[in-house]
Design a protein around this motif. Structure first.
Motif, PDB file in Angstrom:
ATOM      1  N   ASN A  33     -14.194 -12.304   1.250  1.00 43.87           N
ATOM      2  CA  ASN A  33     -14.224 -12.901  -0.079  1.00 43.87           C
ATOM      3  C   ASN A  33     -13.119 -12.340  -0.967  1.00 43.87           C
ATOM      4  O   ASN A  33     -12.503 -13.070  -1.762  1.00 43.87           O
ATOM      5  CB  ASN A  33     -15.593 -12.670  -0.713  1.00 43.87           C
ATOM      6  N   ASP A  57      -9.958 -14.155  -0.189  1.00 44.79           N
ATOM      7  CA  ASP A  57      -9.949 -15.481  -0.812  1.00 44.79           C
ATOM      8  C   ASP A  57      -9.697 -15.385  -2.312  1.00 44.79           C
ATOM      9  O   ASP A  57      -8.941 -16.178  -2.887  1.00 44.79           O
ATOM     10  CB  ASP A  57     -11.275 -16.197  -0.552  1.00 44.79           C
ATOM     11  N   ARG A  89     -16.644 -16.577  -6.012  1.00 43.64           N
ATOM     12  CA  ARG A  89     -16.962 -15.139  -5.958  1.00 43.64           C
ATOM     13  C   ARG A  89     -18.364 -14.868  -5.418  1.00 43.64           C
ATOM     14  O   ARG A  89     -19.335 -15.511  -5.794  1.00 43.64           O
ATOM     15  CB  ARG A  89     -16.842 -14.547  -7.365  1.00 43.64           C
ATOM     16  N   LEU A  90     -18.457 -13.877  -4.531  1.00 40.23           N
ATOM     17  CA  LEU A  90     -19.741 -13.392  -4.035  1.00 40.23           C
ATOM     18  C   LEU A  90     -19.947 -11.950  -4.483  1.00 40.23           C
ATOM     19  O   LEU A  90     -18.999 -11.170  -4.568  1.00 40.23           O
ATOM     20  CB  LEU A  90     -19.798 -13.449  -2.506  1.00 40.23           C
ATOM     21  N   PRO A 100     -18.575 -20.831  -0.967  1.00 44.36           N
ATOM     22  CA  PRO A 100     -18.818 -20.424   0.420  1.00 44.36           C
ATOM     23  C   PRO A 100     -20.277 -20.443   0.820  1.00 44.36           C
ATOM     24  O   PRO A 100     -20.595 -20.521   2.018  1.00 44.36           O
ATOM     25  CB  PRO A 100     -18.254 -18.991   0.470  1.00 44.36           C
ATOM     26  N   SER A 141     -11.961 -21.044   0.078  1.00 43.72           N
ATOM     27  CA  SER A 141     -13.052 -20.197   0.567  1.00 43.72           C
ATOM     28  C   SER A 141     -13.000 -20.003   2.078  1.00 43.72           C
ATOM     29  O   SER A 141     -13.992 -19.610   2.690  1.00 43.72           O
ATOM     30  CB  SER A 141     -14.399 -20.821   0.179  1.00 43.72           C
ATOM     31  N   THR A 177     -14.036 -16.454   3.614  1.00 46.77           N
ATOM     32  CA  THR A 177     -15.446 -16.159   3.368  1.00 46.77           C
ATOM     33  C   THR A 177     -16.341 -17.068   4.194  1.00 46.77           C
ATOM     34  O   THR A 177     -17.330 -16.616   4.792  1.00 46.77           O
ATOM     35  CB  THR A 177     -15.779 -16.332   1.872  1.00 46.77           C
TER      36      THR A 177
END
Length: 419
Positions: free
Chosen positions: A53, A56, A74-75, A130, A155, A158
């Motif tokens: 992530n 990305d 975003r994660l 994602p 993405s 991810t």
């Protein structure tokens, strides 16, 4: 189209067809085992996913991605836990395949059953979120469908990392790896290949912005679950409770601006405005929202004059259009003209007015006294969603596992012949 992409699509499609035939007969227990193992893998391998992530996000920042799109991409721990929880919730749901939808007998002795069956092979084309990799993979598996995932270039890293965890789940349940396939290239030619793959794909689900959905609807030869823009409206009626209206309006716009359930237009009844003034707009401005409006509402400090195309526009940002209307019927007329049949909310304590709003509008989701941000399959109890279908064919609203089934008829006789 380049021959290499046609060949790749053929290879992926053939494998998906073979996997779909096996999944259609897979037991509920095996599918649940795969989903629980996938959830475990996502959490166990979370550092790999976060590292992917970061790659990305760094690439997106270099391209100057908008804050709303970055938020979609975003994660963090909370969002990854949401993916894990969704996988487990889907695993625990009742298997939608094999449900007897209707059953009846005829005077000639024939017994009829209408039974739920998988669609076959589902193609999902999505952009920067994602989590769709896990949600779509899980819902298709639960409903006995093979799925071909084409994630967005934003993405890509991810989505590949999450897909690898889904494969771990399939392996643990001895289900075919081709049940959940991820297109291994960023090249947009593969989007075209999927849209034309009538031999291999039974339905396409686009998950993204207006550009992607428009492309899919123009070029697809495969049937499409339409997911148009989320031009969601909030209407503050003359009989709205002020505190409820303030709380809901703010949440509908600001909780997450980059999701399709974010409110894009606020309609305020003149009598509400006369009684309470511009409090709803003042709350939004104080929260950092740019309010684009016209007429009387421009007198509120901080507002900006709306352009003609601001009504009927999906901002996906800290921007909202606002307008005064004379009662529920004028609100309905505005929504019919500018809406995208996604989600609309009415804020009112008047049951008759709410009933009229529900009856006269035909959006996929209509809400009373609650935020449009509830336009989400997880909030509907589906565990997750593959998208919000705004069309009227087959599926509407959040598309969960149950909506990814069709049906067949089983007819039983006893040497019965037709006279």
């Amino acid at each position: 189209m380049d021959g290499q992409f046609t060949d790749l699509m053929t290879d992926i499609g053939q494998n998906a067809r073979a996997a779909a035939a096996e999944l259609a007969c897979a037991s509920s227990e095996r599918k649940a085992t795969a989903l629980i193992a996938a959830a475990d893998a996502v959490w166990r391998r979370r550092q790999e996913i976060f590292d992917a992530n970061t790659l990305d996000l760094d690439a997106a920042d270099q391209r100057g991605i908008t804050p709303a799109m970055r938020d979609r991409l975003r994660l963090d721990d909370t969002r990854l836990r949401g993916i894990v929880d969704a996988l487990r919730q889907i695993a625990e749901q009742k298997d939608p395949v094999g449900r007897i939808l209707a059953e009846w007998d005829r005077p000639n002795g024939l017994h009829f059953q209408r039974v739920a069956t998988p669609l076959g092979v589902v193609g999902v084309i999505y952009e920067s979120r994602p989590n769709v990799t896990a949600d779509a993979g899980a819902l298709c598996l639960k409903s006995g469908n093979a799925v071909i995932l084409r994630g967005g270039s934003e993405s890509f890293e991810t989505s590949e990392a999450i897909h690898s965890c889904m494969l771990d789940g399939l392996k643990s349940a001895n289900l075919p790896a081709a049940a959940i396939q991820f297109i291994p290239t960023r090249d947009r030619e593969m989007v075209t290949a999927m849209l034309q793959a009538t031999d291999w794909i039974d339905v396409i689900v686009p998950r993204g912005g207006k550009g992607l959905v428009g492309l899919v609807q123009r070029e697809a030869r495969v049937p499409v679950f339409a997911h148009l823009e989320g031009i969601c409206h909030v209407y503050a009626d003359r009989d709205a409770d002020l505190e409820k209206a303030r709380r809901v309006t703010l949440n509908a716009k600001t909780r997450r601006t980059g999701v399709c359930g974010s409110a894009e237009c606020l309609l305020i009844d003149w009598q509400f405005y006369t009684k309470h003034g511009g409090v709803l707009i003042e709350d939004l401005i104080k929260a950092g929202v740019e309010v684009r409006t016209e007429g009387e509402l421009l007198k509120i400090p901080g507002t900006k004059r709306a352009a003609p195309d601001d009504f009927g526009r999906e901002f996906l940002d800290m921007i909202i259009a606002a307008k005064l209307v004379d009662g529920v019927d004028e609100a309905i007329t505005h929504i019919r003209r500018y809406g995208s049949s996604h989600t609309e909310a009415i804020l009112t304590e008047n049951d008759a007015t709410a009933a009229r709003f529900f009856e006269r509008l035909d959006s996929a989701i209509l809400i009373r006294n609650a935020s449009t941000q509830f336009a989400d399959g997880g909030e509907f109890g589906m565990g997750a969603e593959i998208g919000i279908a705004t069309g009227k064919m087959h599926a509407r609203g959040p598309v969960g596992a149950e909506q990814l089934t069709s049906f067949k008829y089983l007819v039983t006789g006893n040497g019965t012949i037709r006279a």
